[in-house]
Design a protein around this motif. Structure first.
Motif, mmCIF file in Angstrom:
data_model
loop_
_atom_site.group_PDB
_atom_site.id
_atom_site.type_symbol
_atom_site.label_atom_id
_atom_site.label_comp_id
_atom_site.label_asym_id
_atom_site.label_seq_id
_atom_site.Cartn_x
_atom_site.Cartn_y
_atom_site.Cartn_z
ATOM 1 N N LYS A 109 0.834 -1.207 0.000
ATOM 2 C CA LYS A 109 0.000 0.000 0.000
ATOM 3 C C LYS A 109 0.862 1.248 0.000
ATOM 4 O O LYS A 109 0.517 2.267 -0.627
ATOM 5 C CB LYS A 109 -0.917 -0.015 1.226
ATOM 6 C CG LYS A 109 -1.974 1.095 1.217
ATOM 7 C CD LYS A 109 -2.969 0.902 0.086
ATOM 8 C CE LYS A 109 -4.072 1.940 0.119
ATOM 9 N NZ LYS A 109 -5.008 1.803 -1.024
ATOM 10 N N LEU A 110 1.981 1.192 0.704
ATOM 11 C CA LEU A 110 2.905 2.333 0.722
ATOM 12 C C LEU A 110 3.433 2.643 -0.673
ATOM 13 O O LEU A 110 3.826 3.781 -0.952
ATOM 14 C CB LEU A 110 4.079 2.052 1.670
ATOM 15 C CG LEU A 110 3.805 2.289 3.164
ATOM 16 C CD1 LEU A 110 4.903 1.667 4.007
ATOM 17 C CD2 LEU A 110 3.685 3.781 3.449
ATOM 18 N N ARG A 111 3.452 1.640 -1.530
ATOM 19 C CA ARG A 111 3.921 1.837 -2.904
ATOM 20 C C ARG A 111 2.753 2.129 -3.850
ATOM 21 O O ARG A 111 2.862 1.992 -5.048
ATOM 22 C CB ARG A 111 4.692 0.610 -3.366
ATOM 23 C CG ARG A 111 5.902 0.299 -2.476
ATOM 24 C CD ARG A 111 6.699 -0.865 -2.971
ATOM 25 N NE ARG A 111 7.327 -0.588 -4.251
ATOM 26 C CZ ARG A 111 8.130 -1.430 -4.881
ATOM 27 N NH1 ARG A 111 8.408 -2.595 -4.341
ATOM 28 N NH2 ARG A 111 8.651 -1.111 -6.040
ATOM 29 N N SER A 112 1.633 2.539 -3.237
ATOM 30 C CA SER A 112 0.433 2.952 -3.981
ATOM 31 C C SER A 112 -0.185 1.830 -4.798
ATOM 32 O O SER A 112 -0.853 2.075 -5.807
ATOM 33 C CB SER A 112 0.751 4.148 -4.886
ATOM 34 O OG SER A 112 1.064 5.275 -4.128
ATOM 35 N N MET A 113 0.023 0.588 -4.383
ATOM 36 C CA MET A 113 -0.619 -0.526 -5.067
ATOM 37 C C MET A 113 -2.118 -0.486 -4.783
ATOM 38 O O MET A 113 -2.555 -0.154 -3.684
ATOM 39 C CB MET A 113 -0.028 -1.859 -4.575
ATOM 40 C CG MET A 113 -0.498 -3.070 -5.366
ATOM 41 S SD MET A 113 0.231 -4.612 -4.755
ATOM 42 C CE MET A 113 1.948 -4.377 -5.239
ATOM 43 N N ARG A 114 -2.915 -0.813 -5.768
ATOM 44 C CA ARG A 114 -4.365 -0.771 -5.628
ATOM 45 C C ARG A 114 -4.851 -1.894 -4.709
ATOM 46 O O ARG A 114 -4.270 -2.977 -4.665
ATOM 47 C CB ARG A 114 -5.036 -0.898 -6.996
ATOM 48 C CG ARG A 114 -4.775 0.291 -7.900
ATOM 49 C CD ARG A 114 -5.521 0.130 -9.212
ATOM 50 N NE ARG A 114 -5.341 1.307 -10.036
ATOM 51 C CZ ARG A 114 -6.020 2.432 -9.891
ATOM 52 N NH1 ARG A 114 -6.939 2.519 -8.940
ATOM 53 N NH2 ARG A 114 -5.809 3.479 -10.673
ATOM 54 N N ASP A 115 -5.953 -1.607 -3.992
ATOM 55 C CA ASP A 115 -6.513 -2.597 -3.063
ATOM 56 C C ASP A 115 -6.886 -3.888 -3.780
ATOM 57 O O ASP A 115 -6.718 -4.981 -3.236
ATOM 58 C CB ASP A 115 -7.749 -2.022 -2.359
ATOM 59 C CG ASP A 115 -7.369 -1.035 -1.267
ATOM 60 O OD1 ASP A 115 -6.167 -0.764 -1.111
ATOM 61 O OD2 ASP A 115 -8.282 -0.537 -0.567
#
Length: 559
Positions: free
Chosen positions: A224-230
């Motif tokens: 999530k910190l790497r902006s990966m989608r849920d």
């Protein structure tokens, strides 16, 4: 003398039974018993209530024809008690109501005070059913004084309940302020302590430990910190054997428990440091909250047509107002739709979005691609730039390490002082005014240190990975923008130009760039590296060398 006393008791009892049976048409009664919780045994156990109430009913000549309760139900709310409501519902439907409801004492009937009195009145006036207390014989059948006595007992039960609640609340607050968790631990943790259901996890001291699912969730926080989608995170977790819903994952991102904090009404909204292993640091948790807010904001971009991706980023060079977009349909041989950007305040500030064969000026989209080409780095310089950025951030972090170490040691010292103070207060009966004074001083100092640590906290995990991702963007930002969808375009625009991009109305050129600080440093280093034929460029670090932390972990766009 003893025989005479027994005879008197038997005579009085017989007279009492005769008087009751004369007054009523029947002697059928219902029995209601309850305890507040499953562990309650002393004095008010179900067995004691049942035996005493049956003996009382027998002595008065009553016949118990139905029983209710027999389980644990809190009486703090009358509407939520299943057995209590079963009794009331059956009473409303029966054609032959009982003469009375027998309870061990009034507190078993209700603890809602006026609410219980109202129900007692309803039973009497609507159904002709009375209430009898077995432990003292008080009832609302014999006289009005009996009804008043029952009313007082019901109000007293409510007051007793409130007093208990105050004591329990104070105890729970004290427990929480010591950094201990109340209730079931969130997903990913095993809860060991005194009040746990699993006998294998019973422990004198509370311990909350990351389990196998927690290890998988810990990786999810980094994704999530790497902006990966849920959606992608859920898929990856599923492959690892952990299946959760998107709603639950959304709640996890917002739960401060995972960064080691307790924030609730028991802490008066203040953050208390918990004594368990956290999955993310406080700074990482804050960054994820920003990512979530940004994603929510990106949903608004769906309203912006893909033909005008710069809408919301471009600003008028004269007034600073955001440009709006519109289109014009030209119908001749073919239908042509032309897209424009316009400043509604400065009417003459109108710009065509794309270049066409008949357009007088170059389109803003082509100009924007040219602009992105100008800030792109040369691929050959990538290793040098990564090494230089690593030196910069490592240097900054090293300078802060000593001060952080000192402050953390001071925090541990204050925790020990607070623990000693709490022990003195509990076991040595410390004067209340001294306890409050010293506790306040310690808490104020803890907050000051926590604030300083937040300012100094520049811990960056996976630095090399983040820098590689940043280089992918810095090498060819124009290709990412040119071939990406509307959402990707807006993400890149927001990343590179967080404060927007101004355009000169007369020259139709982009004004001085307000570029993301991190990418500004890349551009500066790139410029220096281009002038150096060989070797590594080493910048001597100064304390004033400031680089925005938010830019260090740029959106990777799935690259």
């Amino acid at each position: 003398m003893a025989d005479a006393t027994i005879a008197d008791i038997e005579r009085i009892t017989a007279t009492r039974i005769k008087r009751v049976t004369q007054k009523v048409r029947g002697n059928d009664v219902w029995l209601y018993t309850r305890v507040s919780n499953i562990t309650q045994t002393e004095g008010y156990s179900i067995q004691v209530q049942d035996e005493e109430s049956r003996t009382f009913a027998t002595n008065l000549g009553f016949t118990i024809t139905d029983t209710f309760g027999g389980t644990h139900e809190s009486a703090s709310s009358d509407l939520l008690r299943k057995e209590f409501n079963r009794l009331r519902n059956k009473l409303a439907k029966t054609k032959k109501p009982p003469f009375a409801i027998v309870v061990y004492d009034a507190s078993r009937f209700s603890r809602t005070g006026s609410g219980g009195i109202s129900i007692m009145q309803e039973l009497k006036t609507k159904y002709g059913v009375y209430l009898y207390s077995a432990c003292d014989g008080v009832n609302n059948f014999d006289s009005d004084r009996g009804e008043i006595a029952l009313g007082k007992q019901l109000l007293s039960a409510q007051e007793d309940n409130l007093n208990r609640k105050d004591k329990i609340t104070a105890s729970l607050k004290k427990f929480t302020r010591l950094g201990k968790w109340l209730g079931v631990a969130p997903l990913g943790y095993d809860h060991h302590g005194l009040r746990v259901k699993d006998p294998n996890k019973v422990s004198a001291q509370q311990r909350i430990i990351i389990n196998d699912d927690g290890k998988k969730l810990k990786m999810a926080w980094q994704w999530k910190l790497r902006s990966m989608r849920d959606k992608e995170i859920l898929h990856k977790l599923s492959l690892k054997g952990l299946k959760i819903t998107k709603q639950k994952l959304s709640r996890i991102w917002r739960n401060p428990f995972y960064c080691g904090l307790i924030i609730s009404n028991r802490t008066d909204g203040k953050a208390i440091k918990g004594h368990w292993e956290k999955m993310v640091t406080y700074e990482e948790f804050k960054r994820i909250q920003k990512i979530i807010k940004r994603k929510v904001g990106e949903k608004k971009n769906e309203k912006i047509p893909s033909e005008r991706p710069l809408q919301g980023t471009l600003k008028c060079g004269d007034c600073g107002r955001k440009l709006t977009g519109y289109h014009r349909t030209i119908t001749k041989k073919n239908i042509i739709v032309v897209q424009y950007y316009n400043c509604q305040k400065c009417n003459k500030a109108t710009f065509n979005s794309s270049s066409t064969r008949k357009s007088t000026h170059e389109g803003l989209h082509e100009k924007f691609i040219t602009l992105l080409r100008s800030i792109a780095i040369l691929p050959a310089l990538k290793p040098l730039i990564i090494q230089q950025l690593t030196l910069i951030y490592t240097g900054i972090h090293t300078e802060q390490a000593d001060e952080q170490k000192t402050l953390k040691a001071k925090t541990d010292e204050l925790e020990k002082k607070l623990d000693v103070l709490e022990r003195k207060n509990i076991f040595e009966d410390l004067r209340k005014d001294l306890y409050e004074k010293y506790k306040t001083e310690i808490i104020i100092e803890q907050r000051e240190i926590a604030t300083k640590l937040q300012e100094l906290d520049f811990e960056i995990s996976n630095l090399k990975s983040y820098l590689n991702d940043a280089m992918l963007i810095a090498e060819k930002p124009y290709e990412i923008w040119q071939f990406g969808d509307i959402e990707l375009k807006h993400s890149l625009q927001k990343l590179l130009f967080p404060n927007g991009l101004r355009i000169d109305r007369e020259k139709r050129e982009y004004l001085t760039l307000d570029l993301n600080t991190f990418f500004s440093q890349i551009a500066t280093i790139s410029s220096d590296c281009e002038g150096k034929k060989k070797g590594l460029l080493l910048h001597k670090q100064q304390k004033s060398y400031v680089v925005a932390g938010v830019g260090l972990e740029p959106t990777t766009f799935g690259l």
